[in-house]
Design an enzyme around this catalytic site. Structure first.
Site, PDB file in Angstrom:
ATOM      1  CB  SER A   1      -1.229   0.379  -6.160  1.00 29.00           C
ATOM      2  OG  SER A   1      -0.648  -0.367  -5.150  1.00 29.00           O
TER       3      SER A   1
ATOM      4  CG  ASP B   1       2.205   1.470  -4.097  1.00 28.64           C
ATOM      5  OD1 ASP B   1       1.654   0.456  -3.654  1.00 28.64           O
ATOM      6  OD2 ASP B   1       1.594   2.381  -4.687  1.00 28.64           O
TER       7      ASP B   1
END
Ligand SMILES: Nc1ncnc2c1ncn2[C@@H]1O[C@@H]2COP(=O)(O)O[C@H]2[C@H]1O
Length: 577
Positions: free
Chosen positions: A336, A450
């Site tokens: 991320s 994610d």
């Protein structure tokens, strides 16, 4: 050849040693031959006189794990004799090897006559056990390197001499370098040469010639030299395919122009050779040469940056503090926000550039606020896409200056996806696609979101590359929602009108936290693979506090300075110690 050393007989008088030697039978095994398999009944132990063996196990599903690479004068096969249990592992000769074999009966007679020898086995077992506890059971610390040219252009002998110099500058002991078959050299000569040096580099120019085969057969680690864009030399791909093995690691080393802004890509056929890593080497660049030496020898510094929304801006402070002690990591990875900052480092940007780019991307204008009809997510993700394309557009992960990986979560397969090749912006976009906040990324492998959902701190992935110690920066597991969110007058008014308490976190921070909370435990487990972990004190920073980026960076900086001052980072900074 003089009588080989048998370590478990150390401490015995000459007559006793001679008596045991007389019971040991020499055995020659060709490279590739399995000496015995896990689960078999064991009726002998072995001491290595020359060559190398590999020890591996298989789990109940048949998945192999490499445990150790043993060299002379190590002994193996003792466990089945000591515990009267089946073989704990499979042992294979990794190259032509000479061994001394002692049968179970003879072993028991030695123990009965000289109980003192048991001490050697007790110590050896304790060392092996400790290595497992320390997580070093699988370790790849190559000693014999082979350099081959897979395209026209690079000169293996020249690179071998340069690499030997770099090894000698960084690692203890001297490196021997062989660029052609020495006159009259036989197996005993090569063994003596290798034994007399801490490391040996073999360099061969022609593919599949006797010297190339000899060089390759002896190597634990093969470096394939390539010129960007150049096709493979005839026969190179077929030869490498023939000799590939799980026990021999191969990297491609790409010769780059010293003035190149970005690394030039490889010819597609060279790119598809069975290499574990692509390492860029600019002509005359000492930093690149030393990085190659560290990556090849398993003494490289890996940096893993975790996910955590705006808290990830703390990574900027970590980079600044490392830069102040002149430390550039050798390979990087992340999840991320951590993936984006790690990629910036891999692009070759300096710390000031990274700071400026990340500030412009995230802090100056929040890119995750192009709200839309929430069919797939609250935002369209177009601002993020534009920001990624502007900074990383057209870049392939393999063609970065530093080896890089990032992690996303594959919702289709329910597994972690590690991106080690392909389009960089796409991989980064997947790594930050917080479900509900940003639309997912669709690709052939499935629907990607994610990476924080499954592995927010992928230190385990970095450690699995077996290149050296890993420093992990955790910006995700600190307590969230500690403070009442700061809101403008309109935010306060809307909440008053709908009767929502001021302390209630907003939807975006809720989604962000929900995306990573379930992997907090995984992060802790993954962090156990790291040599050092930095955890900036971020509990007071909201996951979307993009505007507080200087404060976050300062917290990252302070934590790193503290880590440096207390010596917590010493083993990471100096892997050779
Ligand atoms: N962690 C380890 N490191 C090195 N060698 C090992 C390790 N575990 C097992 N072995 C060796 O592998 C052998 C497999 O057969 P044995 O169980 O008889 O004895 C075992 C040991 O000699």
């Amino acid at each position: 050849m003089s009588a080989p050393e048998i370590p478990f007989l150390a401490g015995l008088d000459a007559a006793a040693v001679a008596a045991v030697r007389a019971r040991m039978v020499p055995v020659a095994v060709p490279g590739g031959r399995i000496l015995f398999e896990q689960g078999e009944t064991g009726n002998a132990l072995y001491t290595l006189v020359s060559g190398v063996v590999g020890v591996s196990t298989r789990d109940h599903a048949g998945r192999p794990t490499r445990i150790a690479r043993l060299r002379p004068p190590e002994t193996f096969g003792e466990m089945a004799l000591l515990s009267d249990a089946p073989r704990a592992a499979t042992v294979v000769a990794l190259r032509d090897s000479h061994l001394l074999r002692l049968t179970r009966d003879a072993f028991e007679a030695v123990i009965a006559e000289h109980p003192h020898t048991l001490l050697y086995f007790a110590r050896m077992l304790a060392d092996r056990l400790r290595a497992i506890y320390d997580g070093h059971s699988v370790h790849h610390a190559p000693r014999i390197f082979t350099i081959l040219a897979v395209t026209e252009g690079p000169d293996p002998a020249h690179v071998a001499r340069q690499l030997a110099g770099a090894f000698d500058a960084l690692l203890p002991g001297a490196t021997g370098c062989l660029t052609d078959w020495p006159e009259g050299a036989d197996e005993a000569w090569f063994q003596a040469f290798e034994g007399g040096h801490a490391r040996t580099i073999f360099a061969a120019h022609d593919i599949d010639c006797p010297w190339c085969r000899q060089s390759q057969r002896r190597g634990d680690h093969v470096l394939l030299l390539a010129e960007p864009g150049a096709p493979p030399r005839p026969g190179a791909a077929a030869y490498l395919d023939r000799v590939r093995s799980d026990w021999i690691r191969m990297d491609v080393v790409v010769r780059q122009d010293p003035a190149a802004r970005r690394p030039k890509p490889l010819h597609p056929e060279v790119a598809s050779l069975p290499a574990a890593m692509r390492i860029q080497l600019r002509d005359g660049n000492r930093g690149d040469l030393h990085r190659l030496a560290r990556l090849a020898s398993g003494a490289a510094r890996g940096l893993v940056l975790g996910g955590g929304g705006a808290r990830g801006l703390a990574h900027l402070g970590v980079l600044k503090a490392l830069d102040e002690v002149a430390c550039t990591p050798d390979f990087v990875g992340g999840t991320s926000m951590g993936a984006i900052i790690a990629a910036s480092l891999a692009m070759g940007w300096n710390v000031a550039e990274i700071q400026a780019q990340i500030e412009a991307f995230f802090a100056t204008s929040n890119p995750i606020n192009d709200y839309t009809l929430p069919l797939h997510a609250l935002t369209r993700g177009a601002k993020v896409d534009t920001g990624l394309a502007a900074r990383y557009g057209g870049v392939c992960i393999e063609d970065l200056w530093l080896p890089f990986f990032c992690v996303s979560s594959n919702l289709t397969t329910g597994s972690t996806m590690v991106h080690r090749s392909g389009d960089l912006p796409k991989a980064l976009r997947a790594s930050i696609a917080i479900p509900g906040l940003l639309p997912p990324v669709l690709c052939d492998e499935g629907v990607l979101v994610d990476g924080g959902m499954m592995n927010n701190l992928p230190a385990d992935v970095a450690a699995g590359l077996e290149r050296g110690p890993v420093l992990a920066v955790d910006v995700g597991t600190d307590r969230a929602f500690q403070d009442i969110p700061q809101r403008g007058w309109s935010g306060r008014l809307v909440r008053k009108l709908i009767g929502s308490p001021l302390a209630m976190p907003g939807l975006a921070p809720l989604l962000l936290r929900a995306a990573t909370v379930s992997s907090d435990a995984q992060s802790l487990m993954a962090a156990a693979h790291a040599t050092a972990v930095l955890k900036p004190q971020l509990s007071g920073i909201d996951l979307r506090a993009w505007s507080r980026f200087r404060e976050s960076a300062e917290l990252g900086y302070r934590e790193t300075r503290a880590g440096l001052a207390t010596g917590r980072l010493a083993r990471w900074l100096d892997p050779v110690r």
